[in-house]
Design a protein around this motif. Structure first.
Motif, PDB file in Angstrom:
ATOM      1  N   HIS A 108       0.809  -1.220   0.000  1.00 37.99           N
ATOM      2  CA  HIS A 108       0.000   0.000   0.000  1.00 37.99           C
ATOM      3  C   HIS A 108       0.841   1.267   0.000  1.00 37.99           C
ATOM      4  N   GLY A 109       2.134   1.130   0.274  1.00 42.52           N
ATOM      5  CA  GLY A 109       2.984   2.306   0.320  1.00 42.52           C
ATOM      6  C   GLY A 109       2.927   2.982   1.673  1.00 42.52           C
ATOM      7  N   ASP A 110       3.627   4.114   1.752  1.00 40.01           N
ATOM      8  CA  ASP A 110       3.649   4.888   2.993  1.00 40.01           C
ATOM      9  C   ASP A 110       2.246   5.376   3.341  1.00 40.01           C
ATOM     10  N   ALA A 111       1.979   5.458   4.647  1.00 36.58           N
ATOM     11  CA  ALA A 111       0.636   5.834   5.093  1.00 36.58           C
ATOM     12  C   ALA A 111       0.241   7.223   4.627  1.00 36.58           C
ATOM     13  N   HIS A 112       1.245   8.120   4.389  1.00 35.73           N
ATOM     14  CA  HIS A 112       0.925   9.486   3.959  1.00 35.73           C
ATOM     15  C   HIS A 112       0.645   9.563   2.461  1.00 35.73           C
ATOM     16  N   HIS A 113       1.133   8.577   1.712  1.00 36.31           N
ATOM     17  CA  HIS A 113       0.926   8.564   0.263  1.00 36.31           C
ATOM     18  C   HIS A 113      -0.051   7.452  -0.145  1.00 36.31           C
ATOM     19  N   LEU A 114      -0.847   6.980   0.770  1.00 32.92           N
ATOM     20  CA  LEU A 114      -1.707   5.812   0.544  1.00 32.92           C
ATOM     21  C   LEU A 114      -2.748   6.079  -0.530  1.00 32.92           C
ATOM     22  N   SER A 115      -2.836   5.179  -1.530  1.00 34.23           N
ATOM     23  CA  SER A 115      -3.828   5.326  -2.598  1.00 34.23           C
ATOM     24  C   SER A 115      -5.161   4.734  -2.166  1.00 34.23           C
ATOM     25  N   VAL A 116      -6.223   5.270  -2.704  1.00 33.26           N
ATOM     26  CA  VAL A 116      -7.562   4.729  -2.445  1.00 33.26           C
ATOM     27  C   VAL A 116      -7.686   3.424  -3.227  1.00 33.26           C
ATOM     28  N   THR A 117      -8.003   2.335  -2.530  1.00 31.23           N
ATOM     29  CA  THR A 117      -7.992   1.014  -3.175  1.00 31.23           C
ATOM     30  C   THR A 117      -9.199   0.777  -4.073  1.00 31.23           C
ATOM     31  N   LYS A 118     -10.300   1.435  -3.804  1.00 35.21           N
ATOM     32  CA  LYS A 118     -11.517   1.188  -4.583  1.00 35.21           C
ATOM     33  C   LYS A 118     -11.583   2.110  -5.788  1.00 35.21           C
ATOM     34  N   THR A 119     -10.510   2.145  -6.521  1.00 42.95           N
ATOM     35  CA  THR A 119     -10.459   2.922  -7.760  1.00 42.95           C
ATOM     36  C   THR A 119      -9.897   2.041  -8.865  1.00 42.95           C
ATOM     37  N   TRP A 120     -10.215   2.408 -10.101  1.00 48.04           N
ATOM     38  CA  TRP A 120      -9.716   1.651 -11.235  1.00 48.04           C
ATOM     39  C   TRP A 120      -8.207   1.783 -11.363  1.00 48.04           C
ATOM     40  N   ALA A 121      -7.688   2.955 -11.018  1.00 54.88           N
ATOM     41  CA  ALA A 121      -6.240   3.166 -11.105  1.00 54.88           C
ATOM     42  C   ALA A 121      -5.494   2.206 -10.191  1.00 54.88           C
ATOM     43  N   PHE A 122      -6.019   1.987  -8.983  1.00 60.08           N
ATOM     44  CA  PHE A 122      -5.350   1.058  -8.075  1.00 60.08           C
ATOM     45  C   PHE A 122      -5.544  -0.387  -8.534  1.00 60.08           C
ATOM     46  N   LYS A 123      -6.748  -0.726  -9.000  1.00 64.94           N
ATOM     47  CA  LYS A 123      -7.017  -2.107  -9.389  1.00 64.94           C
ATOM     48  C   LYS A 123      -6.130  -2.542 -10.548  1.00 64.94           C
ATOM     49  N   LYS A 124      -5.980  -1.693 -11.557  1.00 65.72           N
ATOM     50  CA  LYS A 124      -5.187  -2.116 -12.711  1.00 65.72           C
ATOM     51  C   LYS A 124      -3.688  -2.145 -12.408  1.00 65.72           C
ATOM     52  N   SER A 125      -3.299  -1.557 -11.279  1.00 65.99           N
ATOM     53  CA  SER A 125      -1.876  -1.606 -10.897  1.00 65.99           C
ATOM     54  C   SER A 125      -1.546  -2.842 -10.068  1.00 65.99           C
ATOM     55  N   ILE A 126      -2.561  -3.591  -9.652  1.00 59.76           N
ATOM     56  CA  ILE A 126      -2.329  -4.751  -8.781  1.00 59.76           C
ATOM     57  C   ILE A 126      -1.456  -5.814  -9.454  1.00 59.76           C
ATOM     58  N   PRO A 180     -10.908  -9.758 -13.794  1.00 60.44           N
ATOM     59  CA  PRO A 180     -10.260 -10.183 -12.540  1.00 60.44           C
ATOM     60  C   PRO A 180      -8.772  -9.867 -12.539  1.00 60.44           C
ATOM     61  N   THR A 181      -8.286  -9.497 -11.379  1.00 64.18           N
ATOM     62  CA  THR A 181      -6.856  -9.312 -11.155  1.00 64.18           C
ATOM     63  C   THR A 181      -6.404 -10.345 -10.118  1.00 64.18           C
ATOM     64  N   CYS A 182      -5.207 -10.181  -9.606  1.00 68.30           N
ATOM     65  CA  CYS A 182      -4.665 -11.149  -8.643  1.00 68.30           C
ATOM     66  C   CYS A 182      -5.555 -11.294  -7.412  1.00 68.30           C
ATOM     67  N   THR A 183      -6.013 -10.150  -6.879  1.00 71.21           N
ATOM     68  CA  THR A 183      -6.804 -10.193  -5.650  1.00 71.21           C
ATOM     69  C   THR A 183      -8.207 -10.733  -5.882  1.00 71.21           C
ATOM     70  N   SER A 184      -8.671 -10.753  -7.124  1.00 68.40           N
ATOM     71  CA  SER A 184     -10.003 -11.301  -7.401  1.00 68.40           C
ATOM     72  C   SER A 184     -10.045 -12.795  -7.106  1.00 68.40           C
ATOM     73  N   CYS A 185      -8.937 -13.483  -7.346  1.00 65.21           N
ATOM     74  CA  CYS A 185      -8.878 -14.927  -7.118  1.00 65.21           C
ATOM     75  C   CYS A 185      -8.197 -15.284  -5.804  1.00 65.21           C
ATOM     76  N   HIS A 186      -7.142 -14.551  -5.461  1.00 64.49           N
ATOM     77  CA  HIS A 186      -6.342 -14.897  -4.281  1.00 64.49           C
ATOM     78  C   HIS A 186      -6.741 -14.116  -3.042  1.00 64.49           C
ATOM     79  N   THR A 187      -7.651 -13.154  -3.159  1.00 62.34           N
ATOM     80  CA  THR A 187      -8.052 -12.179  -2.135  1.00 62.34           C
ATOM     81  C   THR A 187      -6.926 -11.190  -1.881  1.00 62.34           C
ATOM     82  N   ALA A 188      -7.236 -10.124  -1.172  1.00 68.49           N
ATOM     83  CA  ALA A 188      -6.269  -9.051  -0.975  1.00 68.49           C
ATOM     84  C   ALA A 188      -5.329  -9.316   0.190  1.00 68.49           C
TER      85      ALA A 188
END
Length: 619
Positions: free
Chosen positions: A107-125, A157-165
């Motif tokens: 997830h990175g540093d807590a101050h630079h944390l990205s919102v996980t429920k976005t398409w930008a984060f999902k496609k980077s998984i 589906p990405t990695c977390t879709s099958c393996h969970t987060a």
């Protein structure tokens, strides 16, 4: 003490102001005054709006005290932290492998944390996971799923879709989403979703058809070696069937199926595996299924109507007979002679032995077979709770299948070698009057005729049951052997033969079980004339009465007239029998009585009564 230069303290006044404790003991410290970069990053992160003290507990003064522990994500994210501890990443990290990812790595540093429920984060998984899992990432990028993500399909589906987060577990852990028994449910989140199937033109019914297949049933009962979705489609490099490199391309199916079934598809092309009734199933399989869906309700319905009417008729007749007998003198009561009292044999000793082998093997086969189709039913609990229950169930089923087939072979051999058993067996041969007798009795039981029609000693009831057993035993044995030797069958025959065998085997089992419950159990248990049970299967002699009283609807007027041809037929003899000439049934019956007399005489010779020797001595 007075300050000589009060103006010297003015530059530090703002700092003193932000460090001044508030009334409740907290500080009004603005962390961004010193931590400028963190403060700017926090404004656009997932933690925007949160106070610094929420994570940085214990820092209330400046300079900051030493020895303050680092913030813990588990203070707010308890569920995610618990899942991570039990995941393969958490287990490795806590075991000392600091290369294993923790919260900050993903997830990175807590101050630079990205919102996980976005398409930008999902496609980077995938790229994030690919930093460690290089080969799976490479295969995923080339797969239909990875290509869909590159096209911008947000539901792909990405990695977390099958393996969970967070609760990522290896495929050897039963609770893992990629454990063999869990894979159909994991894939079914998309391939069992009707809305997604329509939106993306995904072939329909893939999850349903798999669960109803032999592979799906075997996996559901716990057979981990049975093929699942990944066994055929691959794990990460999942390609369309039209792709020549796909494991399910028609040219590659022999190799894919050959991993379990050697030489499958070499002689004949492999037909579609995901088959849904009424949609894409082969025409012959559809005919078989349609035939049984018609014949089972029809036959079982006629059996139930016949026996229900017979039960009501006999119950009324027995009640009326008790009333009539109570009102008549003893000498005027109708004669009801039981075969047991007359000494007639219904089943010989060797026939009873065959019957014992038959009913035991049939019950075990029905039980273990239906446990395979419905492994989560209550009657399947003994196998679900046992270690290697699926293998125990399969072994028991095959052992008793061999006993069942051996019983059939013993029956045939005994008929060839024993004239006595062969004569007895001939009584079960169908005759011309059986159909008329069955129709007449059905009409009588349904209230469509008043007079009770005749019924032979070995009537259509026993004949229909016997020949249905012969027919069912042959079909069940042939189809069962094909399913048992499926690898050999796939080597020599098309896969359609196994699909037909599976369908016939299942429907025949359903029909046979219902016939036993409704037809046979009524005849030997629930029939009012034999209730609570006909002991013929134990003693050889039946308690079913041979009646000579008038039929229902006839008035009793004085002495009974001489026996008519109809009365002879009612007792099981032919109507047109010439005077003084015994019918075939009567001849067989006389021979049976002679055989029994010989057996009783032999028993007496070996086991004389206690008084016999004394009587001869006195004589």
């Amino acid at each position: 003490m007075r300050l000589r230069r009060p103006c010297a303290a003015l530059p530090f006044f703002p700092l003193l102001l932000v460090l001044t404790p508030s009334a409740n003991g907290a500080t009004t410290l603005d962390c961004a005054t010193c931590h400028v970069q963190e403060g700017q990053a926090l404004k656009t992160s997932a933690h925007a709006g949160m106070k610094c003290a929420t994570c940085h507990v214990g820092i209330t003064t400046f300079p900051h005290p030493s020895g303050v522990s680092l913030p813990k994500c588990s203070r707010c994210h308890q569920l995610e932290a618990t899942e991570w501890v039990h995941s393969i990443h958490g287990v490795e990290f806590n075991a000392g492998n600091k290369a294993a990812p923790n919260c900050q790595v993903c997830h990175g540093d807590a101050h630079h944390l990205s919102v996980t429920k976005t398409w930008a984060f999902k496609k980077s998984i995938p790229q994030l996971c690919g930093a460690c899992h290089v080969k799976p990432f490479t295969n995923y990028k080339a797969s239909v799923h990875g290509q869909a993500v590159l096209r911008g399909v947000t539901q792909a589906p990405t990695c977390t879709s099958c393996h969970t987060a967070h609760l990522i577990q290896p495929p050897t852990v039963p609770t893992s989403t990629v454990y063999p028994t869990q894979i159909p449910n994991t894939c079914g989140k998309c391939h069992g979703d009707v809305m997604m199937e329509r939106e993306f033109n995904i072939p329909r019914g893939r999850l349903t058809s798999y669960q109803a297949s032999f592979h799906g049933l075997a996996l559901r009962e716990g057979n981990l070696t049975a093929a699942n979705c990944a066994s055929c489609h691959g794990i990460h490099l999942i390609l369309a069937a039209s792709n020549p490199h796909s494991t399910i391309n028609p040219r590659n199916l022999p190799k894919t199926c050959g991993k379990c079934h050697s030489d499958a598809g070499i002689r004949f092309a492999i037909t579609p595996v995901h088959v849904l009734p009424g949609m894409n199933e082969p025409l012959s399989v559809s005919w078989v299924r349609g035939f049984y869906l018609v014949i089972i309700p029809l036959v079982v319905g006629l059996m139930f109507a016949h026996n229900l009417g017979d039960w009501i008729r006999k119950l009324i007749n027995l009640r009326m007979q008790e009333i009539r007998q109570a009102s008549l003198p003893l000498i005027g009561r109708p004669l009801v002679r039981r075969r047991e009292e007359a000494g007639a044999t219904r089943m010989y000793r060797f026939e009873r032995l065959q019957h014992h082998l038959l009913w035991v093997s049939f019950l075990i086969l029905a039980w273990t077979g239906f446990c395979f189709h419905w492994p989560h039913a209550l009657f399947a609990a003994p196998f679900n709770n046992a270690v290697w229950g699926w293998r125990v169930r399969g072994d028991i089923h095959r052992i008793f299948a061999m006993i069942f087939m051996a019983t059939g072979a013993i029956h045939i051999i005994s008929l060839i070698q024993s004239p006595k058993l062969r004569r007895h067996w001939k009584l079960l041969w169908p005759e011309n009057h059986d159909v008329q007798e069955a129709i007449s009795n059905l009409a009588y039981n349904l209230g469509l005729r008043r007079e009770r029609p005749p019924r032979s000693i070995h009537s259509y009831v026993e004949k229909a049951e016997y020949w249905a057993l012969v027919w069912g035993a042959v079909l069940m044995s042939l189809t069962g052997l094909m399913l048992w030797g499926r690898n050999w069958v796939l080597r020599l025959l098309p896969m359609l033969s196994l699909q037909l065998a599976s369908s016939i085997h299942f429907f025949e089992a359903v029909l046979a079980t219902l016939a036993i419950l409704i037809w046979h159990f009524y005849s030997v248990i629930f029939d009012p004339e034999v209730y609570p049970m006909d002991p013929a299967w134990l003693t050889g002699r039946s308690v079913k009465p041979e009646r000579s009283e008038p039929g229902e609807g006839q008035e009793e007027a004085g002495p009974a007239p001489p026996a008519s041809p109809g009365a002879i037929a009612e007792s099981g003899e032919l109507q047109n029998q010439a005077p003084g000439v015994a019918s075939p049934a009567e001849t067989t019956r006389q021979e049976e009585e002679k055989e029994e007399a010989k057996e009783r005489g032999a028993d007496k010779a070996h086991h004389p009564a206690p008084g016999d020797g004394q009587g001869r001595k006195n004589g």
